[in-house]
Design a protein around this motif. Structure first.
Motif, mmCIF file in Angstrom:
data_model
loop_
_atom_site.group_PDB
_atom_site.id
_atom_site.type_symbol
_atom_site.label_atom_id
_atom_site.label_comp_id
_atom_site.label_asym_id
_atom_site.label_seq_id
_atom_site.Cartn_x
_atom_site.Cartn_y
_atom_site.Cartn_z
ATOM 1 N N GLU A 17 0.821 -1.169 -0.024
ATOM 2 C CA GLU A 17 -0.035 -0.053 0.004
ATOM 3 C C GLU A 17 1.004 1.168 0.103
ATOM 4 N N PRO A 19 0.577 5.017 1.029
ATOM 5 C CA PRO A 19 -0.384 5.871 1.737
ATOM 6 C C PRO A 19 -0.605 7.271 1.210
ATOM 7 N N LEU A 21 -0.702 7.950 -1.638
ATOM 8 C CA LEU A 21 -1.772 8.021 -2.782
ATOM 9 C C LEU A 21 -3.036 7.977 -2.148
ATOM 10 N N GLN A 22 -3.131 7.369 -1.230
ATOM 11 C CA GLN A 22 -4.732 7.248 -0.420
ATOM 12 C C GLN A 22 -5.211 8.371 0.346
ATOM 13 N N ASN A 23 -4.239 9.123 0.653
ATOM 14 C CA ASN A 23 -4.667 10.331 1.523
ATOM 15 C C ASN A 23 -3.831 11.618 0.961
ATOM 16 N N HIS A 318 5.310 2.532 -5.905
ATOM 17 C CA HIS A 318 4.086 2.251 -6.945
ATOM 18 C C HIS A 318 4.439 1.493 -8.152
#
Length: 516
Positions: A17, A19, A21-23, A318
């Motif tokens: 994961e 992070p 790119l998620q927040n 990524h």
């Protein structure tokens, strides 16, 4: 983006994961340097009618550029090799030379080659082992590691750092987890031994992460589920990064469910990284097999290939495209039949291109030995060169004639806007949107002079205004063009378009590790 996350559960085959790119923050403070499209951090899919297009480098038609030729590289005691897998390729701005720290013969000796143009290489006569280009005594045998030019070395601190792990001894008993040797040097030729690292398996490497100002050890260790996997340890200095124990290193990366093996389930063989412009790029070396005994019976290299990744913190990587970035050529008689490997430095900037150096092996079916260290599986190793457009990893390409891309809200430094683009005869224009997403007067598409052509460094100008006064406001950029490729954009105060970003392993036009 300043702290690493919890350790990876290496039993889990899902991709790591990311992070950040998620927040994603409402307003992004841009790092200095060219802004690449290796992820969607800077743009939203529903705010664009362009799509990412992944590009791969072209291999130089004159490959290999370095092959076994000297007495040390063709010594019959070792499989013939001239490979930089335990060293690195850099442009040294101090004396304006390309330098390659490499291995002569497989598990043979550590040496240095130099080049004025990055293609034609010389083996200088050095004084470490007289009348050779060796940089360490012959009783030291490199297996894996890295050589790094430290642009941030201050005062009398040695500029060159080396991590060098020697080969596994012949077993049984098998000993495959032990310390590497640490060296520093003021000239890249004469090296001082300064200590040992923590324990590691073979094919462990290191890199420097200037985004967090950390030295990073990319440690290979066997895992019962993932098999070959990577563990992480960082430090504020080269020496600090290397001081770990089995308990203090962090489980980090493995081959995941999107990595497909060809002879057996894929494994993560190695991982190297370098800072380029505003990001870091990485090479996941993925092992597709076959297992070592199969290759040893036939004198054939196993199949590993390099896959591109990117990171904005140097820890989370990524990987949206799983096509080999630098593949092997699995054809009998090919010099790059298998075992494609990266080395420290990874790529140099030469004019409008990135030059990527890699190792490869042809093998030797006539050299079948019981000792794996002298087997033809590791023979006929040489160096190759692949070239790609500067920033050319990924472009944004219009899906329709009215193609547009709108960035997220950005804060930046600089009053000039530059792009790297090939518009294929269409016109690229840019509009600046304020906090209400309204076009700023004087900075509209109609006011934009625009760009038509093919350039890795083209300024975008408006008739009467520039970006002055907008740096801290948080604005969006609205790009528009009918066809072609947009590779990157950046803001700067430089009239020449110098980005202030990181320059990977350097190049003839750069010094100090930055484009400035």
């Amino acid at each position: 983006m300043t702290q690493i996350s919890a350790p990876k559960d290496l039993n889990d085959k899902q991709p790591i994961e990311v992070p950040y790119l998620q927040n994603i923050p409402d307003v992004i403070d841009l790092q200095p340097g060219r802004q690449l499209f290796l992820d969607d951090f800077l743009w939203e899919a529903h705010q664009t009618s362009m799509s990412p297009c992944y590009h791969r480098p072209e291999k130089y038609t004159g490959n290999p550029i370095l092959w076994p030729a000297s007495p040390e590289e063709t010594n019959p005691q070792f499989p013939s090799c001239a490979i930089a897998k335990s060293g690195g390729v850099w442009f040294d701005d101090r004396n304006q030379l390309f330098k390659m720290w490499y291995m002569t013969g497989y598990l043979g000796y550590a040496a240095l080659a130099t080049s004025k143009d990055g293609i034609h290489w010389e083996r200088p006569k050095l004084d470490v082992v007289p009348n050779t280009n060796l940089i360490l005594p012959k009783d030291i045998h490199p297996d894996s590691g890295s050589v790094i030019i430290d642009h941030e070395a201050a005062g009398d601190e040695p500029r060159y750092k080396m991590l060098m792990r020697e080969p596994n001894p012949v077993g049984p008993p098998w000993i495959d987890n032990f310390e590497a040797r640490l060296y520093t040097s003021h000239d890249g030729v004469h090296w001082d031994y300064v200590g040992k690292s923590g324990p590691m398996d073979d094919r462990s490497t290191m890199y420097y992460n200037p985004l967090r100002r950390k030295w990073v050890q990319s440690i290979r260790k066997w895992h019962k589920q993932a098999c070959r996997a990577r563990y992480y340890h960082e430090g504020d200095s080269f020496m600090e990064s290397a001081q770990w124990t089995q308990e203090t290193m962090t489980p980090w990366m493995r081959a995941d469910c999107y990595d497909h093996g060809k002879y057996f389930p894929a494994q993560l063989y190695n991982f190297d990284a370098i800072a380029y412009e505003s990001m870091m790029i990485g090479f996941h070396q993925i092992l597709h097999g076959p297992n070592n005994p199969h290759g040893e019976k036939r004198g054939e290299p196993k199949l590993t290939e390099l896959y591109l990744s990117s990171s904005r913190d140097g820890y989370h990587w990524h990987r949206p495209d799983r096509t080999a970035f630098i593949p092997a050529r699995r054809e009998y008689g090919s010099w790059e039949y298998g075992y494609i490997e990266s080395s420290a430095g990874m790529c140099c900037i030469v004019g409008d291109e990135l030059w990527l150096y890699y190792s490869a092996y042809g093998g030797d079916p006539d050299r079948i030995t019981k000792d794996w260290r002298t087997n033809g599986m590791y023979a006929n190793g040489a160096m190759g060169l692949a070239k790609i457009r500067r920033d050319g990893f990924v472009s944004m390409r219009p899906n329709c004639p009215d193609g547009f891309l709108r960035t997220r809200r950005l804060r930046f430094n600089g009053h000039k806007l530059f792009v790297n683009a090939n518009t294929v005869g269409s016109r690229l224009s840019v509009e600046i949107l304020d906090s209400s997403d309204k076009a700023i007067p004087g900075l509209t598409h109609e006011d934009c002079i625009g760009f038509t052509g093919n350039s890795t460094c083209a300024e975008i100008q408006w008739k009467q205004k520039d970006l002055s006064g907008l740096e801290k406001n948080g604005v969006r950029l609205h790009f528009k063009m009918e066809r072609g490729d947009l590779y990157s954009f950046w803001m700067t105060d430089s009239a020449e378009g110098k980005s202030g970003g990181f320059t990977a392993a350097g190049g003839p036009a750069y010094s100090g590790g930055r484009d400035r």
